[in-house]
Design a protein around this motif. Structure first.
Motif, mmCIF file in Angstrom:
data_model
loop_
_atom_site.group_PDB
_atom_site.id
_atom_site.type_symbol
_atom_site.label_atom_id
_atom_site.label_comp_id
_atom_site.label_asym_id
_atom_site.label_seq_id
_atom_site.Cartn_x
_atom_site.Cartn_y
_atom_site.Cartn_z
ATOM 1 N N ASP B 155 0.829 -1.210 0.000
ATOM 2 C CA ASP B 155 0.000 0.000 0.000
ATOM 3 C C ASP B 155 0.863 1.260 0.000
ATOM 4 O O ASP B 155 0.529 2.254 -0.650
ATOM 5 C CB ASP B 155 -0.913 -0.015 1.230
ATOM 6 C CG ASP B 155 -2.108 0.896 1.037
ATOM 7 O OD1 ASP B 155 -2.646 0.943 -0.089
ATOM 8 O OD2 ASP B 155 -2.493 1.580 2.000
ATOM 9 N N VAL B 156 1.986 1.203 0.724
ATOM 10 C CA VAL B 156 2.899 2.355 0.733
ATOM 11 C C VAL B 156 3.459 2.579 -0.685
ATOM 12 O O VAL B 156 3.505 3.716 -1.182
ATOM 13 C CB VAL B 156 4.050 2.137 1.755
ATOM 14 C CG1 VAL B 156 5.119 3.214 1.601
ATOM 15 C CG2 VAL B 156 3.495 2.126 3.177
ATOM 16 N N ILE B 157 3.844 1.481 -1.349
ATOM 17 C CA ILE B 157 4.369 1.605 -2.726
ATOM 18 C C ILE B 157 3.275 2.148 -3.650
ATOM 19 O O ILE B 157 3.517 3.033 -4.478
ATOM 20 C CB ILE B 157 4.888 0.241 -3.240
ATOM 21 C CG1 ILE B 157 5.999 -0.281 -2.319
ATOM 22 C CG2 ILE B 157 5.380 0.353 -4.682
ATOM 23 C CD1 ILE B 157 6.421 -1.712 -2.619
ATOM 24 N N HIS B 158 2.066 1.623 -3.497
ATOM 25 C CA HIS B 158 0.920 2.054 -4.305
ATOM 26 C C HIS B 158 0.675 3.555 -4.151
ATOM 27 O O HIS B 158 0.500 4.279 -5.137
ATOM 28 C CB HIS B 158 -0.303 1.239 -3.859
ATOM 29 C CG HIS B 158 -1.613 1.731 -4.343
ATOM 30 N ND1 HIS B 158 -2.591 2.180 -3.489
ATOM 31 C CD2 HIS B 158 -2.110 1.869 -5.588
ATOM 32 C CE1 HIS B 158 -3.643 2.560 -4.197
ATOM 33 N NE2 HIS B 158 -3.383 2.385 -5.460
ATOM 34 N N ARG B 159 0.693 4.030 -2.907
ATOM 35 C CA ARG B 159 0.433 5.456 -2.679
ATOM 36 C C ARG B 159 1.573 6.323 -3.231
ATOM 37 O O ARG B 159 1.326 7.382 -3.804
ATOM 38 C CB ARG B 159 0.232 5.730 -1.180
ATOM 39 C CG ARG B 159 -1.130 5.255 -0.680
ATOM 40 C CD ARG B 159 -1.543 5.988 0.588
ATOM 41 N NE ARG B 159 -0.528 5.886 1.618
ATOM 42 C CZ ARG B 159 -0.462 4.916 2.526
ATOM 43 N NH1 ARG B 159 -1.377 3.968 2.560
ATOM 44 N NH2 ARG B 159 0.503 4.906 3.417
ATOM 45 N N THR B 160 2.813 5.825 -3.073
ATOM 46 C CA THR B 160 3.957 6.573 -3.621
ATOM 47 C C THR B 160 3.836 6.668 -5.135
ATOM 48 O O THR B 160 4.084 7.734 -5.728
ATOM 49 C CB THR B 160 5.272 5.863 -3.238
ATOM 50 O OG1 THR B 160 5.304 5.731 -1.820
ATOM 51 C CG2 THR B 160 6.487 6.656 -3.706
ATOM 52 N N LEU B 161 3.446 5.574 -5.763
ATOM 53 C CA LEU B 161 3.281 5.577 -7.223
ATOM 54 C C LEU B 161 2.247 6.623 -7.651
ATOM 55 O O LEU B 161 2.479 7.391 -8.583
ATOM 56 C CB LEU B 161 2.849 4.188 -7.708
ATOM 57 C CG LEU B 161 3.988 3.191 -7.964
ATOM 58 C CD1 LEU B 161 3.452 1.764 -8.010
ATOM 59 C CD2 LEU B 161 4.685 3.524 -9.293
ATOM 60 N N LEU B 162 1.102 6.665 -6.958
ATOM 61 C CA LEU B 162 0.063 7.626 -7.333
ATOM 62 C C LEU B 162 0.530 9.055 -7.106
ATOM 63 O O LEU B 162 0.293 9.954 -7.914
ATOM 64 C CB LEU B 162 -1.231 7.372 -6.542
ATOM 65 C CG LEU B 162 -2.050 6.145 -6.939
ATOM 66 C CD1 LEU B 162 -3.302 6.062 -6.077
ATOM 67 C CD2 LEU B 162 -2.458 6.199 -8.413
ATOM 68 N N ARG B 163 1.242 9.256 -5.981
ATOM 69 C CA ARG B 163 1.735 10.597 -5.660
ATOM 70 C C ARG B 163 2.727 11.062 -6.746
ATOM 71 O O ARG B 163 2.664 12.199 -7.208
ATOM 72 C CB ARG B 163 2.403 10.565 -4.275
ATOM 73 C CG ARG B 163 2.620 11.926 -3.633
ATOM 74 C CD ARG B 163 3.383 11.801 -2.317
ATOM 75 N NE ARG B 163 2.567 11.497 -1.163
ATOM 76 C CZ ARG B 163 2.029 12.431 -0.351
ATOM 77 N NH1 ARG B 163 2.209 13.725 -0.606
ATOM 78 N NH2 ARG B 163 1.314 12.078 0.694
ATOM 79 N N ASP B 164 3.603 10.148 -7.167
ATOM 80 C CA ASP B 164 4.567 10.499 -8.224
ATOM 81 C C ASP B 164 3.855 10.706 -9.562
ATOM 82 O O ASP B 164 4.164 11.634 -10.301
ATOM 83 C CB ASP B 164 5.616 9.388 -8.380
ATOM 84 C CG ASP B 164 6.523 9.295 -7.154
ATOM 85 O OD1 ASP B 164 6.473 10.208 -6.302
ATOM 86 O OD2 ASP B 164 7.268 8.309 -7.046
ATOM 87 N N LEU B 165 2.915 9.796 -9.848
ATOM 88 C CA LEU B 165 2.206 9.852 -11.140
ATOM 89 C C LEU B 165 1.536 11.204 -11.318
ATOM 90 O O LEU B 165 1.615 11.814 -12.391
ATOM 91 C CB LEU B 165 1.163 8.728 -11.191
ATOM 92 C CG LEU B 165 0.314 8.616 -12.466
ATOM 93 C CD1 LEU B 165 1.182 8.285 -13.669
ATOM 94 C CD2 LEU B 165 -0.761 7.537 -12.295
ATOM 95 N N PHE B 166 0.871 11.674 -10.243
ATOM 96 C CA PHE B 166 0.163 12.949 -10.341
ATOM 97 C C PHE B 166 1.048 14.120 -9.918
ATOM 98 O O PHE B 166 0.610 15.264 -9.920
ATOM 99 C CB PHE B 166 -1.130 12.910 -9.530
ATOM 100 C CG PHE B 166 -2.180 12.054 -10.174
ATOM 101 C CD1 PHE B 166 -2.842 12.491 -11.306
ATOM 102 C CD2 PHE B 166 -2.470 10.791 -9.677
ATOM 103 C CE1 PHE B 166 -3.792 11.705 -11.921
ATOM 104 C CE2 PHE B 166 -3.418 9.990 -10.284
ATOM 105 C CZ PHE B 166 -4.089 10.454 -11.409
ATOM 106 N N GLY B 167 2.302 13.818 -9.573
ATOM 107 C CA GLY B 167 3.240 14.870 -9.179
ATOM 108 C C GLY B 167 4.151 15.250 -10.334
ATOM 109 O O GLY B 167 5.121 15.975 -10.134
ATOM 110 N N GLY B 168 3.874 14.720 -11.512
ATOM 111 C CA GLY B 168 4.623 15.152 -12.680
ATOM 112 C C GLY B 168 5.571 14.103 -13.244
ATOM 113 O O GLY B 168 6.239 14.351 -14.248
ATOM 114 N N ALA B 169 5.625 12.900 -12.627
ATOM 115 C CA ALA B 169 6.532 11.865 -13.136
ATOM 116 C C ALA B 169 6.122 11.430 -14.543
ATOM 117 O O ALA B 169 6.955 11.011 -15.348
ATOM 118 C CB ALA B 169 6.534 10.656 -12.201
#
Lengths: 208, 208, 208
Positions: B155-169
């Motif tokens: 879940d931590v990896i999942h949330r990091t992925l979403l945060r990066d995805l919508f953070g401009g990655a």
């Protein structure tokens, strides 16, 4: 129905279900506060929402454990488990909305999202008021009729939001993706409260 | 518990559940291979993933058929059916990720998706190891505690992925849509393994 | 099986299930008409689709009420409730597609969406033909084998649509979001008809 429902065992079940419904009310209230805050405030508030979700999980777990280890339950075992699971779904959906708002770094959220959440907050409050009435089975139809009315009210807001979202109110495609996700998860929260009402109705029919 | 569980009928159920869990392990492994391949390799590997999903379907079908045509089952009929269905959901979600990666012609997949899948692969392996232990009901709490820990890790990896995805990655909106879909379907796979653990816990409580 | 199934109570259940399946057929037909219309026509047709969805809801409600207030039912109580719920899911998914097409102001819908709906319309018709046969339990395997075949046919169209959608057939990201949603909700409708068939099969196995 009509027979006397005495035991303290029964009371413990209604107490646990009421606890779980109160977690959903708390989740709706903290989410409302989160939506009204700025980015820093949201990061600060989110852990409280997660704590509530965690407590709701434990309450659900306690109910299911109690059902599975009890020989006598006030209603059908499966019906209590399903009712507890659907109460938990309400809190889960609300916590996920809070997570999305933070992870998506939402800025300029469409104002009607707050109206959508207001309706859900009323559904939560009504659900929490109703759970203790399962002990006496009184005034339950008033509850599910009102939940149904609120669900329709929320659905109109939900549809208006989608119509506006795709009608040009938001033009950046990535912002459209984020908004759509949040609007739909809130609609799932409303559906979850309606499912709770359906399950109460099922129990009431069997008991009548 | 504590009583002797003898019959070969019982063994057949645990065998079928273990088979189904092994399909989920195979799906996680083939999906790992698929993600590591180029476009041509992915097209070649996908049919193997579909075959596994198909075999898992048949295994689930065999379990449900056996439950419905058996008078005596080792646990409650409904609990075995739900356990089998949730094992099948794990393999289904993994196969759907493979399909998406191919249909969406994914190029430049965010590297942390592989980390998300690694955690799921460990959940699958642990689930497959555990199924045969349902015969003796030994060391089950260790299993569900560890699944819960892995689910939190994922879940931590999942949330990091979403945060990066919508953070401009990722900036191309269509690539954002694709990534979001894959990341969320993998999270659903992790949730499906957690549901399996919940159902094992339910069975264990009833048996204790 | 083989024993005589007489009572008029039984007949009422099969009648209600057949009614519910006919609502799904009506939903598929009205949705086909809606897709073929222009924007003004779609706004005019949508309320009919909502009415059908509402009637299906009431039919489902009537079935569940009848199951919960009946001492004797033709099959296991839970199996009838789940069958009724899955029939309702079919109509719900179709109504949601109609809503999306209108709310999203779809213009230039990919032509294969109509092919996807054609397969679903055949699944609905076959399901409605089959419900009355539950009274005699005859020719049911032909039904679920054919539903399975149609589901695979629909799945090929669904995958082709996604491959084309992300292969450049639609370039505006917001149009991609809308198309993806509609295509996937139709796939969920097809899955819902397959779930109905699975539940009929479960009932048939228990009765044999």
């Amino acid at each position: 129905m009509g027979f006397f429902r005495p035991s303290s065992r029964d009371d413990a079940f209604f107490q646990l279900l009421a606890d779980s419904a109160r977690q959903a009310v708390a989740a709706a209230e903290v989410l409302t506060e989160l939506l009204a805050s700025d980015a820093a405030g949201r990061e600060r508030i989110l852990p409280r929402l997660k704590d509530i979700e965690h407590e709701a999980d434990e309450a659900t777990h306690a109910i299911i454990h109690k059902v599975n280890s009890s020989f006598v339950t006030p209603f059908d075992h499966g019906d209590i488990v399903e009712l507890a699971a659907s109460l938990d779904d309400c809190t889960d959906a609300l916590e996920q909305v809070g997570q999305m708002v933070v992870l998506y770094r939402m800025d300029g959220l469409m104002p009607d999202v707050t109206r959508q959440l207001e309706v859900i907050t009323r559904m939560a409050a009504l659900t929490a008021e109703t759970m203790p009435r399962l002990a006496t089975m009184k005034e339950l139809p008033e509850y599910w009729v009102e939940i149904n009315r609120l669900e329709n009210e929320g659905d109109v807001i939900h549809r208006t939001l989608l119509r506006d979202l795709f009608g040009g109110a938001v033009t950046d495609p990535i912002e459209v993706i984020k908004h759509k996700d949040i609007i739909e998860r809130l609609e799932q929260a409303a559906d979850a409260f309606e499912t709770v009402a359906h399950r109460v109705e099922t129990i009431a029919i069997k008991e009548s």
